[in-house]
Design an enzyme around this catalytic site. Structure first.
Site: not given
Ligand code: DGJ
Length: 733
Positions: A469, A539
């Site tokens: 990430d 997301d």
């Protein structure tokens, strides 16, 4: 691929003035002379002709289908800089900018030589070398040509043969000019979650400059993702409009430049959006990232399928192997993770048919401080070993999350290495998500990043998956390591550091799958996927958005690489719809099964089993997109296995309905001569009313299905259907 050269194989094509010339793109007017030479780079279906004029300037002469049925409006000089030689003509930007030590910015690359090398069957590497008219500064145009996949990779290399340092503010990967007589139409994409349906941006290019830049530094969360489609004559569609699809193999700042001048010539240049002026020392060279592109005479569909096939074979890791159905802890329980809770979730996930459990953020350090990449002993008293071994018993693999480029100030790492943080001299640090970015240009930091992941993977050889990430931009864009004279190299050095660490890790742990993520889709790109198996598109996991976002990314990324999670978001939609949306790519979940109601878990079991029955078609087959979810209330797409034995149709209905609607949902890519039986999958308990129209024909030829479509009935807003078409052996009909 054919490739003609005077110097190498004596097959140069000598061109007379009678040859076709794209006059719209030639303002200096000089026709190719008798001693001009054509270099042809071609794939199975597409041919690019480069022209070396007798003054040694290099041009694109033609881009066309090899069968002669279509020709792109591209053509004109490839290095048209130096406007002072162009009289009253247009002031082009060209693909390269340099600054010599004395401030001189002139560069006039002229053809020197070219060569071609067969790198592997069906893959040819063509290099065209040019040299500045005055100084020993070389620019090389590189093309790697994948014949069967109809894919071109293109990049530039600048070599500094002078005895002084050069600054190179811009070295683009792809550059060309085109006539806009019939209109050129741009489609580009963002990874911004705010956009409700994930719509792409579509615009007709008009006179003047259209400059799209991403400026986040290490990812692309704002501005364009590094890819676009151009329609020639109309907006790019799926099946009709001739187009180009292009994507940079690059995960950071990108610059997409389109400029139409007063002679209706479009100049297009694609490359890195540098934050400063990179340096090239004497005897050294600089390479641009690779731009991958494909042309199609009939819509984006064929170009996307070219990208998908190429990616599976060459553009990502293990593209011939199915991706597992995973469950990730993040959306379900955030950082609230302990050994006991994860074990419980793994057990429940295994019962649903999940094959991989991914422990996301929250497992590390004393206080979850980024930089402290050791397992928190209070929360995970057995380290990761119990999760991995219990997972084995449950037949579920284990994966883990990292964010190695980032640091929190509360970490032990920060206490011992405050100098590893990027910071602008004399200024307060800017924080994002309360975190700072490490100075990844620094080899010591790269070593730390490698070791952090290496230690965990070495210590836990059962780990099968890493999610990498990157939740912050480069917010304090100054590398203490590079120091005052080399800040122009910061972006290149940072990215070389990140890619270098990835390269080392994937070489050392070939059994570990990697996922590219940056606060959602900030690394949904070909650069990160060279080292990865999947990317995290966003997301925003609401199915309304995901349908659009997954659709867009499939323009240039293989569906098997798109992690499509069903989460608790979009609870207003029935589970069937949410699973049908996630079937578009690598289906998985991101739920806490302890908190999910039984009806939902039952539907999950059915959805996962249904997906597993078709996942090879989705992941390894060809994708045909039909009506898109932005213009149509009944978007749909289908996938066909490479041997055309099996197909999957996914159709959605997004409109408010007063009464049920009937429609024939299109299918493509079937073998017209074979007969296919339709059957519906993913009908969970409580939602099992068939969407396939009752009493309609179940078996007919591929050609009939493709002519008529599959008859469906939808009875609510956000309804959907997943229908298989299976080729029949005659005796079973
Ligand atoms: C952003 C990612 O996109 C999410 O999936 C999750 O991993 C969080 N970061 C964790 O902090």
């Amino acid at each position: 691929m054919s490739y003609y050269t005077a110097c190498c194989i004596g097959m140069a094509l000598f061109i007379g003035t009678a040859l076709p010339v794209l006059s719209a793109t030639r303002d200096s007017g000089e026709a190719p002379g008798n001693d001009a030479m054509v270099i042809i780079a071609s794939t199975k279906d597409i041919q690019i002709k480069y022209l070396v004029r007798k003054d040694n300037s290099l041009e694109i002469l033609e881009v066309a289908a090899r069968d002669g049925n279509w020709r792109a409006p591209l053509g004109g000089p490839l290095f048209p800089g130096n406007p002072w030689r162009n009289g009253n003509g247009p002031r082009y930007c060209g693909p390269v900018e340099i600054v010599r030590a004395n401030g001189d910015t002139a560069l006039e690359p002229l053809y020197v030589s070219h060569s071609s090398k067969q790198e592997a069957p069906g893959i040819e590497h063509v290099t065209i070398i040019l040299r500045d008219r005055v100084h020993p500064i070389n620019v090389e145009l590189h093309l790697r040509i994948y014949s069967a996949e109809n894919i071109f990779e293109q990049w530039m290399v600048l070599k500094n043969g002078t005895d002084e340092t050069l600054k190179v503010p811009r070295l683009d990967s792809m550059y060309w000019q085109a006539s806009v007589k019939d209109g050129v139409f741009l489609e580009w994409f963002e990874s911004q979650e705010g956009n409700e349906a994930g719509q792409p941006k579509r615009e007709k290019l008009v006179p003047g400059c259209r400059l799209l830049e991403s400026r986040d530094g290490n990812r692309h969360k704002s501005g364009p993702v590094p890819a676009f489609a151009l329609g020639f004559g109309d907006f790019p569609d799926e099946e009709k409009v001739p187009c180009l699809v292009a994507a940079l193999s690059w995960s950071a700042n990108t610059r997409l430049y389109f400029d139409i001048n007063n002679r209706s010539i479009l100049e297009t240049s694609v490359g890195v959006n540098q934050t400063g002026q990179p340096t090239v020392e004497p005897g050294q060279s600089l390479a641009s990232p690779v731009c991958v592109y494909s042309f199609s005479a009939v819509g984006k569909g064929p170009a996307s399928r070219n990208f998908h096939r190429w990616m599976r074979k060459y553009g990502m890791r293990d593209g011939n192997r199915l991706r597992p159905v995973d469950n990730n802890s993040w959306e379900g329980c955030g950082m609230d993770v302990t050994e006991a809770s994860v074990l419980e979730m793994m057990k429940l996930s295994a019962g649903l048919g999940i094959e991989l459990y991914v422990l996301d953020d929250g497992w590390f350090g004393k206080n979850r401080n980024l930089g402290d990449w050791w397992v928190n002993p209070a929360r995970f008293p057995h380290g990761l070993s119990k999760l991995i071994s219990d997972g084995k018993d449950l037949k579920i693999d284990f994966g883990i999350w990292f964010e190695p480029e980032m640091i929190n100030e509360g970490s032990e790492l920060f206490a011992s290495h405050p100098e590893w943080v990027m910071r602008m001299p004399g200024r307060e640090l800017a924080r994002q998500r309360n975190q700072l970015t490490l100075d990844v240009a620094n080899p010591a930091v790269q070593e730390f990043m490698f070791k952090a992941v290496d230690d965990i993977l070495k210590g836990n050889p059962g780990i099968r998956f890493v999610k990498w990430d990157c939740n912050s931009n480069i917010n304090n864009p100054y590398s203490p390591y590079l120091g005052p004279d080399r800040q122009g190299d910061m972006l290149n050095q940072y990215m070389a550091g990140y890619y270098g660490v990835m390269e080392r890790l994937v070489t050392r742990f070939p059994q570990v799958d990697f996922q590219a993520c940056a606060a959602g889709g900030g690394r949904a790109d070909l650069g990160a996927l060279r080292f990865g198996h999947t990317y995290w598109p966003s997301d925003n996991t609401h199915p309304g958005y995901r349908l659009g976002a997954q659709w867009n990314f499939s323009t240039f990324l293989a569906p098997m690489a798109a992690t499509c999670h069903v989460t608790h978001a979009g609870g207003e939609f029935k589970p069937k719809y949410r699973f049908d949306v996630s079937m578009m790519g690598q289906l998985g979940m991101e739920v806490d099964p302890r908190k999910s109601d039984p009806e939902y878990l039952e539907a999950a079991k059915v959805g996962i089993a249904a997906y597993k029955s078709v996942r090879d078609i989705v992941q390894l087959g060809d994708q045909y997109r039909h009506q898109n979810p932005f213009d149509s209330k009944t978007p749909s797409l289908n996938y066909v296995s490479s041997n055309q034995d099996r197909a999957l149709l996914l159709a959605y209905q997004t409109d408010d309905l007063k009464q049920p609607v009937n429609l024939n949902s299109p299918v493509s890519g079937l073998d017209p001569a074979r007969r296919y039986r339709v059957a519906e999958i993913n009908l969970p308990p409580g939602d099992e009313a068939p969407r396939l129209v009752k009493n309609a024909k179940l078996i007919q030829s591929g050609s009939e299905w493709m002519k008529q479509g599959v008859p469906l009935i939808f009875s609510r807003k956000n309804d959907s259907a997943a229908v298989t078409l299976i080729a029949q052996p005659y005796e079973q009909e």
